[in-house]
Design a protein around this motif. Structure first.
Motif, PDB file in Angstrom:
ATOM      1  N   ALA A   1       0.828  -1.205   0.000  1.00 54.49           N
ATOM      2  CA  ALA A   1       0.000   0.000   0.000  1.00 54.49           C
ATOM      3  C   ALA A   1       0.863   1.255   0.000  1.00 54.49           C
ATOM      4  N   GLN A   2       1.922   1.242   0.786  1.00 54.19           N
ATOM      5  CA  GLN A   2       2.805   2.408   0.848  1.00 54.19           C
ATOM      6  C   GLN A   2       3.435   2.689  -0.515  1.00 54.19           C
TER       7      GLN A   2
ATOM      8  N   PRO B   1      11.006   3.393  -7.314  1.00 57.83           N
ATOM      9  CA  PRO B   1      11.039   2.110  -6.604  1.00 57.83           C
ATOM     10  C   PRO B   1      11.685   2.241  -5.226  1.00 57.83           C
ATOM     11  N   THR B   2      10.988   1.770  -4.200  1.00 59.85           N
ATOM     12  CA  THR B   2      11.504   1.750  -2.837  1.00 59.85           C
ATOM     13  C   THR B   2      10.972   0.515  -2.134  1.00 59.85           C
ATOM     14  N   GLY B   3      11.345   0.359  -0.883  1.00 58.19           N
ATOM     15  CA  GLY B   3      10.770  -0.701  -0.052  1.00 58.19           C
ATOM     16  C   GLY B   3      11.352  -2.064  -0.330  1.00 58.19           C
TER      17      GLY B   3
ATOM     18  N   TRP C   1      18.595   0.063  -8.792  1.00 60.81           N
ATOM     19  CA  TRP C   1      17.695   0.485  -7.707  1.00 60.81           C
ATOM     20  C   TRP C   1      18.209  -0.042  -6.369  1.00 60.81           C
ATOM     21  N   PRO C   2      19.329   0.501  -5.889  1.00 59.32           N
ATOM     22  CA  PRO C   2      19.915   0.001  -4.632  1.00 59.32           C
ATOM     23  C   PRO C   2      19.041   0.279  -3.409  1.00 59.32           C
ATOM     24  N   GLN C   3      18.082   1.206  -3.535  1.00 56.82           N
ATOM     25  CA  GLN C   3      17.226   1.521  -2.395  1.00 56.82           C
ATOM     26  C   GLN C   3      16.130   0.479  -2.187  1.00 56.82           C
TER      27      GLN C   3
ATOM     28  N   GLU D   1       9.825  -2.207 -12.559  1.00 59.40           N
ATOM     29  CA  GLU D   1      11.219  -2.147 -13.008  1.00 59.40           C
ATOM     30  C   GLU D   1      11.825  -3.540 -13.101  1.00 59.40           C
ATOM     31  N   PHE D   2      11.519  -4.384 -12.109  1.00 62.29           N
ATOM     32  CA  PHE D   2      12.035  -5.752 -12.129  1.00 62.29           C
ATOM     33  C   PHE D   2      11.489  -6.505 -13.343  1.00 62.29           C
TER      34      PHE D   2
END
Length: 294
Positions: A78-79, A87-89, A115-117, A280-281
Protein backbone atom coordinates in the motif's frame (compact mmCIF):
# COMPACT_ATOMS: atom_id res chain seq x y z
CA UNK A 1 -1.80 -4.00 17.96
CA UNK A 2 0.03 -1.95 15.33
CA UNK A 3 2.39 -2.44 12.37
CA UNK A 4 5.47 -1.84 14.51
CA UNK A 5 4.43 -4.54 16.98
CA UNK A 6 3.73 -7.00 14.18
CA UNK A 7 7.18 -6.29 12.76
CA UNK A 8 8.74 -6.98 16.16
CA UNK A 9 6.79 -10.23 16.44
CA UNK A 10 7.86 -11.38 12.96
CA UNK A 11 11.52 -10.63 13.62
CA UNK A 12 11.51 -12.51 16.94
CA UNK A 13 9.84 -15.46 15.20
CA UNK A 14 12.44 -15.44 12.43
CA UNK A 15 15.42 -15.10 14.77
CA UNK A 16 13.97 -17.37 17.47
CA UNK A 17 15.20 -15.05 20.16
CA UNK A 18 14.98 -11.59 21.70
CA UNK A 19 18.63 -10.52 21.62
CA UNK A 20 19.26 -11.03 17.91
CA UNK A 21 15.84 -9.58 17.02
CA UNK A 22 16.58 -6.48 19.09
CA UNK A 23 19.89 -5.99 17.27
CA UNK A 24 18.20 -6.20 13.87
CA UNK A 25 15.39 -3.87 14.92
CA UNK A 26 17.67 -1.33 16.58
CA UNK A 27 15.88 -1.71 19.92
CA UNK A 28 16.94 -2.72 23.40
CA UNK A 29 16.01 -6.31 24.36
CA UNK A 30 13.73 -5.18 27.18
CA UNK A 31 11.63 -3.16 24.72
CA UNK A 32 11.25 -6.17 22.43
CA UNK A 33 10.29 -8.40 25.37
CA UNK A 34 7.66 -5.89 26.49
CA UNK A 35 6.19 -5.67 22.97
CA UNK A 36 5.82 -9.44 22.76
CA UNK A 37 4.25 -9.67 26.21
CA UNK A 38 1.78 -6.90 25.38
CA UNK A 39 0.88 -8.59 22.10
CA UNK A 40 0.25 -11.94 23.81
CA UNK A 41 -1.89 -10.21 26.42
CA UNK A 42 -3.90 -8.39 23.75
CA UNK A 43 -4.48 -11.56 21.72
CA UNK A 44 -5.07 -13.73 24.75
CA UNK A 45 -2.77 -16.52 23.61
CA UNK A 46 0.81 -17.64 24.15
CA UNK A 47 2.73 -17.10 20.90
CA UNK A 48 6.15 -18.45 21.92
CA UNK A 49 7.56 -21.39 23.82
CA UNK A 50 10.50 -20.05 25.80
CA UNK A 51 13.63 -21.86 26.94
CA UNK A 52 17.16 -20.71 27.77
CA UNK A 53 18.50 -20.89 24.20
CA UNK A 54 15.64 -19.90 21.91
CA UNK A 55 12.01 -18.98 21.47
CA UNK A 56 9.91 -21.18 19.19
CA UNK A 57 6.40 -20.53 17.97
CA UNK A 58 3.43 -22.25 19.51
CA UNK A 59 0.72 -23.55 17.13
CA UNK A 60 -1.17 -20.33 17.87
CA UNK A 61 1.98 -18.33 17.17
CA UNK A 62 2.49 -20.04 13.83
CA UNK A 63 -1.07 -19.24 12.80
CA UNK A 64 -0.68 -15.63 13.92
CA UNK A 65 2.61 -15.33 12.00
CA UNK A 66 0.85 -16.23 8.76
CA UNK A 67 -1.61 -13.38 9.26
CA UNK A 68 1.12 -10.99 10.40
CA UNK A 69 3.09 -11.71 7.22
CA UNK A 70 0.06 -10.89 5.08
CA UNK A 71 -0.68 -7.67 6.98
CA UNK A 72 2.92 -6.44 6.85
CA UNK A 73 3.28 -7.28 3.17
CA UNK A 74 0.00 -5.54 2.34
CA UNK A 75 1.07 -2.48 4.31
CA UNK A 76 4.33 -2.34 2.37
CA UNK A 77 2.48 -2.75 -0.93
CA UNK A 78 0.00 0.00 0.00
CA UNK A 79 2.80 2.41 0.85
CA UNK A 80 4.46 1.81 -2.53
CA UNK A 81 1.18 2.16 -4.41
CA UNK A 82 0.24 5.55 -2.93
CA UNK A 83 3.78 6.94 -3.28
CA UNK A 84 4.82 5.71 -6.75
CA UNK A 85 7.53 8.30 -7.44
CA UNK A 86 10.33 5.71 -7.62
CA UNK A 87 11.04 2.11 -6.60
CA UNK A 88 11.50 1.75 -2.84
CA UNK A 89 10.77 -0.70 -0.05
CA UNK A 90 10.94 -4.48 -0.26
CA UNK A 91 10.32 -6.69 -3.29
CA UNK A 92 9.82 -10.37 -2.45
CA UNK A 93 10.56 -12.65 -5.40
CA UNK A 94 10.00 -16.40 -5.45
CA UNK A 95 11.53 -18.58 -8.12
CA UNK A 96 12.17 -22.11 -9.25
CA UNK A 97 15.67 -23.42 -8.49
CA UNK A 98 16.46 -23.80 -12.18
CA UNK A 99 15.59 -20.19 -12.99
CA UNK A 100 17.72 -18.84 -10.14
CA UNK A 101 20.69 -20.85 -11.36
CA UNK A 102 20.51 -20.28 -15.10
CA UNK A 103 18.53 -17.08 -15.75
CA UNK A 104 18.53 -14.68 -12.80
CA UNK A 105 22.15 -13.75 -11.96
CA UNK A 106 22.45 -11.02 -14.61
CA UNK A 107 18.92 -9.52 -14.22
CA UNK A 108 19.24 -9.48 -10.42
CA UNK A 109 22.59 -7.72 -10.65
CA UNK A 110 21.15 -5.18 -13.10
CA UNK A 111 18.16 -4.48 -10.86
CA UNK A 112 20.21 -4.09 -7.68
CA UNK A 113 22.62 -1.76 -9.47
CA UNK A 114 19.81 0.39 -10.88
CA UNK A 115 17.70 0.48 -7.71
CA UNK A 116 19.91 0.00 -4.63
CA UNK A 117 17.23 1.52 -2.39
CA UNK A 118 14.98 -1.52 -2.98
CA UNK A 119 15.55 -4.48 -0.68
CA UNK A 120 15.22 -7.60 -2.81
CA UNK A 121 14.28 -10.83 -1.02
CA UNK A 122 14.67 -14.04 -3.03
CA UNK A 123 13.32 -17.49 -2.14
CA UNK A 124 13.02 -20.75 -4.05
CA UNK A 125 10.22 -23.34 -4.26
CA UNK A 126 8.48 -25.50 -6.86
CA UNK A 127 5.85 -23.79 -9.01
CA UNK A 128 2.73 -24.88 -7.13
CA UNK A 129 4.14 -23.75 -3.79
CA UNK A 130 5.12 -20.42 -5.38
CA UNK A 131 1.57 -19.82 -6.60
CA UNK A 132 0.24 -20.57 -3.11
CA UNK A 133 2.76 -18.15 -1.60
CA UNK A 134 1.55 -15.47 -4.02
CA UNK A 135 -2.05 -16.00 -3.00
CA UNK A 136 -1.13 -15.85 0.69
CA UNK A 137 0.78 -12.57 0.22
CA UNK A 138 4.01 -14.20 1.42
CA UNK A 139 5.77 -13.10 -1.79
CA UNK A 140 5.06 -10.35 -4.30
CA UNK A 141 5.97 -12.10 -7.55
CA UNK A 142 7.14 -15.51 -8.73
CA UNK A 143 8.92 -17.08 -11.67
CA UNK A 144 6.90 -20.18 -12.47
CA UNK A 145 6.80 -22.85 -15.16
CA UNK A 146 3.59 -22.64 -17.19
CA UNK A 147 2.76 -25.56 -19.52
CA UNK A 148 0.70 -24.86 -22.61
CA UNK A 149 -3.00 -24.59 -21.83
CA UNK A 150 -2.38 -23.43 -18.24
CA UNK A 151 -5.11 -25.86 -17.13
CA UNK A 152 -3.43 -26.62 -13.82
CA UNK A 153 -3.82 -23.02 -12.63
CA UNK A 154 -7.56 -23.53 -12.32
CA UNK A 155 -9.46 -20.45 -11.14
CA UNK A 156 -6.45 -18.77 -9.56
CA UNK A 157 -6.41 -15.05 -10.21
CA UNK A 158 -2.84 -14.22 -11.13
CA UNK A 159 -1.31 -12.12 -13.87
CA UNK A 160 1.56 -13.59 -15.90
CA UNK A 161 4.24 -12.17 -18.17
CA UNK A 162 6.26 -14.60 -20.32
CA UNK A 163 9.99 -14.03 -19.91
CA UNK A 164 11.90 -17.24 -20.70
CA UNK A 165 11.43 -20.39 -22.72
CA UNK A 166 13.15 -23.53 -21.48
CA UNK A 167 13.94 -26.65 -23.49
CA UNK A 168 13.47 -29.68 -21.28
CA UNK A 169 15.83 -32.58 -21.96
CA UNK A 170 15.71 -36.17 -20.82
CA UNK A 171 18.91 -37.55 -19.29
CA UNK A 172 19.62 -41.25 -19.72
CA UNK A 173 22.64 -43.35 -18.77
CA UNK A 174 25.38 -43.08 -21.38
CA UNK A 175 25.00 -46.74 -22.39
CA UNK A 176 21.22 -46.59 -22.81
CA UNK A 177 20.00 -47.26 -26.39
CA UNK A 178 18.68 -44.29 -28.33
CA UNK A 179 14.96 -43.63 -27.90
CA UNK A 180 12.17 -42.12 -29.96
CA UNK A 181 9.36 -42.26 -27.37
CA UNK A 182 8.70 -43.21 -23.74
CA UNK A 183 8.16 -46.91 -24.50
CA UNK A 184 11.83 -47.24 -25.49
CA UNK A 185 13.08 -46.33 -22.00
CA UNK A 186 14.47 -49.35 -20.14
CA UNK A 187 14.66 -47.74 -16.70
CA UNK A 188 11.52 -47.45 -14.57
CA UNK A 189 12.82 -44.80 -12.15
CA UNK A 190 12.70 -41.02 -12.36
CA UNK A 191 14.90 -38.72 -10.25
CA UNK A 192 12.89 -35.57 -9.55
CA UNK A 193 12.06 -32.84 -7.06
CA UNK A 194 9.19 -33.16 -4.56
CA UNK A 195 5.56 -32.84 -5.74
CA UNK A 196 4.65 -29.35 -6.89
CA UNK A 197 7.40 -29.14 -9.50
CA UNK A 198 5.91 -28.53 -12.96
CA UNK A 199 8.82 -30.27 -14.69
CA UNK A 200 8.22 -33.39 -12.59
CA UNK A 201 4.52 -33.31 -13.49
CA UNK A 202 5.31 -33.04 -17.19
CA UNK A 203 7.88 -35.82 -16.95
CA UNK A 204 5.41 -38.15 -15.22
CA UNK A 205 2.73 -37.39 -17.82
CA UNK A 206 5.10 -38.05 -20.72
CA UNK A 207 6.58 -41.22 -19.22
CA UNK A 208 3.21 -42.73 -18.30
CA UNK A 209 1.46 -41.49 -21.47
CA UNK A 210 -1.03 -39.56 -19.32
CA UNK A 211 -1.90 -42.60 -17.24
CA UNK A 212 -2.13 -45.19 -20.03
CA UNK A 213 1.04 -46.93 -18.88
CA UNK A 214 0.05 -49.56 -16.32
CA UNK A 215 3.38 -50.20 -14.57
CA UNK A 216 3.89 -47.74 -11.70
CA UNK A 217 6.72 -45.26 -12.13
CA UNK A 218 9.30 -45.31 -9.34
CA UNK A 219 10.04 -41.73 -8.23
CA UNK A 220 13.36 -41.03 -6.53
CA UNK A 221 13.03 -37.62 -4.89
CA UNK A 222 16.26 -35.62 -4.80
CA UNK A 223 17.16 -32.11 -3.70
CA UNK A 224 19.18 -30.75 -6.62
CA UNK A 225 19.76 -30.94 -10.34
CA UNK A 226 23.30 -32.15 -9.70
CA UNK A 227 21.80 -35.12 -7.83
CA UNK A 228 19.51 -35.82 -10.79
CA UNK A 229 22.49 -35.78 -13.13
CA UNK A 230 24.45 -38.12 -10.87
CA UNK A 231 21.54 -40.58 -10.66
CA UNK A 232 21.22 -40.66 -14.44
CA UNK A 233 24.96 -40.98 -15.00
CA UNK A 234 25.08 -43.88 -12.55
CA UNK A 235 22.22 -45.68 -14.31
CA UNK A 236 19.96 -45.59 -11.25
CA UNK A 237 17.27 -43.46 -12.89
CA UNK A 238 16.43 -41.08 -15.67
CA UNK A 239 15.84 -37.38 -15.09
CA UNK A 240 14.49 -34.26 -16.79
CA UNK A 241 15.87 -30.74 -16.54
CA UNK A 242 16.15 -27.52 -18.56
CA UNK A 243 19.02 -27.54 -21.04
CA UNK A 244 20.11 -24.18 -19.61
CA UNK A 245 20.74 -25.89 -16.25
CA UNK A 246 22.53 -28.81 -17.87
CA UNK A 247 24.81 -26.36 -19.69
CA UNK A 248 25.92 -24.93 -16.35
CA UNK A 249 27.30 -28.34 -15.37
CA UNK A 250 29.92 -28.26 -18.11
CA UNK A 251 30.88 -31.57 -19.69
CA UNK A 252 27.78 -33.78 -19.95
CA UNK A 253 29.52 -36.75 -21.52
CA UNK A 254 28.42 -39.07 -18.68
CA UNK A 255 24.80 -39.09 -19.88
CA UNK A 256 22.78 -39.43 -23.07
CA UNK A 257 20.60 -36.38 -23.83
CA UNK A 258 17.19 -36.61 -25.51
CA UNK A 259 15.29 -33.35 -26.30
CA UNK A 260 11.77 -33.50 -24.92
CA UNK A 261 9.64 -30.31 -24.99
CA UNK A 262 9.63 -26.55 -24.52
CA UNK A 263 8.05 -24.91 -21.46
CA UNK A 264 7.53 -21.21 -20.78
CA UNK A 265 8.70 -19.45 -17.63
CA UNK A 266 6.41 -16.59 -16.59
CA UNK A 267 6.73 -13.82 -14.04
CA UNK A 268 3.50 -14.10 -12.03
CA UNK A 269 1.90 -11.74 -9.53
CA UNK A 270 -1.46 -11.27 -7.86
CA UNK A 271 -4.03 -9.69 -10.16
CA UNK A 272 -3.65 -5.92 -10.08
CA UNK A 273 -0.35 -5.93 -8.19
CA UNK A 274 1.59 -2.96 -9.51
CA UNK A 275 4.38 -1.19 -7.65
CA UNK A 276 7.30 0.80 -9.10
CA UNK A 277 9.81 -1.81 -7.90
CA UNK A 278 7.85 -4.65 -9.49
CA UNK A 279 7.48 -2.80 -12.80
CA UNK A 280 11.22 -2.15 -13.01
CA UNK A 281 12.03 -5.75 -12.13
CA UNK A 282 9.58 -7.02 -14.75
CA UNK A 283 11.03 -4.73 -17.43
CA UNK A 284 14.57 -5.91 -16.74
CA UNK A 285 13.47 -9.55 -16.90
CA UNK A 286 11.61 -9.08 -20.17
CA UNK A 287 14.62 -7.37 -21.76
CA UNK A 288 16.93 -10.18 -20.61
CA UNK A 289 14.53 -12.98 -21.59
CA UNK A 290 14.74 -15.29 -24.59
CA UNK A 291 11.07 -15.34 -25.59
CA UNK A 292 11.46 -12.96 -28.53
CA UNK A 293 14.49 -14.79 -29.87
CA UNK A 294 13.14 -18.32 -29.41
Amino acid sequence: MDIATLSVFRTVAQEQGITRAAELLGRVPSNVTTRIQQLEAEIGATLFLRDKKRMSLTPEGQTFLEYAERILNLAQEAQQRVNPASPTGILRIGSMESTVASRLPAPLAAFCTAWPQVKLELSTSPTRQLVSALEDHRIDAALIAVPSGEWWLGEREIDKTPVFREELVLLLPKTHPDITHADNIEINALAAFAPGCTYRMLAEEWLTRFGERKAPLNIQEVGSYHAMYACSAAGASISIMPRSVLNLMGDASDVKIHPLMNVGTHLACRRGYDTPAFREFRDILVKSGNIAQA
